[in-house]
Enzyme design. Sequence first.
Site, PDB file in Angstrom:
ATOM      1  CB  CYS A 274      -4.989  19.110  28.381  1.00 47.38           C
ATOM      2  SG  CYS A 274      -6.485  20.053  27.992  1.00 47.38           S
TER       3      CYS A 274
ATOM      4  CB  CYS B 179     -10.005  20.951  30.202  1.00 49.47           C
ATOM      5  SG  CYS B 179      -9.884  20.506  28.458  1.00 49.47           S
ATOM      6  CB  SER B 180      -8.092  16.995  32.257  1.00 47.93           C
ATOM      7  OG  SER B 180      -9.491  16.803  32.146  1.00 47.93           O
ATOM      8  CB  CYS B 181      -7.615  17.040  26.131  1.00 45.65           C
ATOM      9  SG  CYS B 181      -8.959  18.232  25.961  1.00 45.65           S
TER      10      CYS B 181
END
Lengths: 208, 119
Positions: free
Chosen positions: A108, A111-113
């Site tokens: 991702c 962000c950090s999905c």
Amino acid sequence: MEQITSSDGYTQPPPYAALRVKAIQSLLVDKGLVVEDALNEVVDLYENRIGPKDGAAVIARAWAEPEFRQQLLDDGTGTLAELGMTGFEGAHVVFVENTDTVHNVVVCTLCSCYPWAVLGLPPAWYKAPQYRSRAVMEPRDVLQEFGTFVPDDKEVRVWDSTAEIRYIVIPERPAGTEDLTVEQLAELVNRDSMIGTRLATPRQEAIA
Amino acid sequence: MRLLQANEVHDAIRTPTNFTRPDAPPTRFSVGDRVTVRNLNPTGHTRLPQYAKGRTGVISIHHGFFVFPDTMAHGEGDQPQHLYNVRFTVGELFGKHGGNPDDHVYIDMWESYLDEASS
């Protein structure tokens, strides 16, 4: 919390981030905005109950049952919902399959999905700017740093989760595992193999 | 305000939010269409990664009709759009590339991020 006593006899304060989280938590509880037991329940769920073991069981079953594998590929979201593996960070899931010609890896960049509902919380490196930027630019170098060598004649597919779709890799089933049960196969499905940065664990390396 | 209780946490976490919406208009693109990413630079939230702007790829998946985070994030409603997955070669995105020319990056993109490719 672990107390670290320095050589001069004084106790070091906890790290800044831990102090900040404690301060925010106690404010939320004191102001009546959050029930402390509910907060502890959230932590317990992601620390002890929802994690890569859930995803590993799904992948092992996909290796063992071709029909289930096809169902996962055709409708990941619906298949997971039937198993109760849906919810927060996992409302829409697409499975992508590694084959002898394709290696998939998930990132991702924004962000950090991550598919929390199936794999639990993401590892720290998954959220690091280095992984997020380099996975798309130089995926083969990044994979190599994880110890994963993808031969040149194999296509690398990087999935950048910019929307509400969460991607999960079905790694290749290791060779020489025909006689294993689904439960034994699940032991070979390590967390990173479902992100795509590693391969499934070879049988001889797995704990017997 | 009703507070979430400990015995409600599990069900709450296991209840998915549906990010799709009904009554979708016809899609502008089909799987296989070549598309070029618009060079959009909004001041607020966007899900359009910088590295894809101006690049040309191919529609690989039509995910459905999804809420649009770029407006949701600013309290401007869900304004749903068709969501696609677009396939780019690593070379198209980042220039010379040491791996296989067939290495690809797949990016989810809302319809308003995309134009039909000119050639």
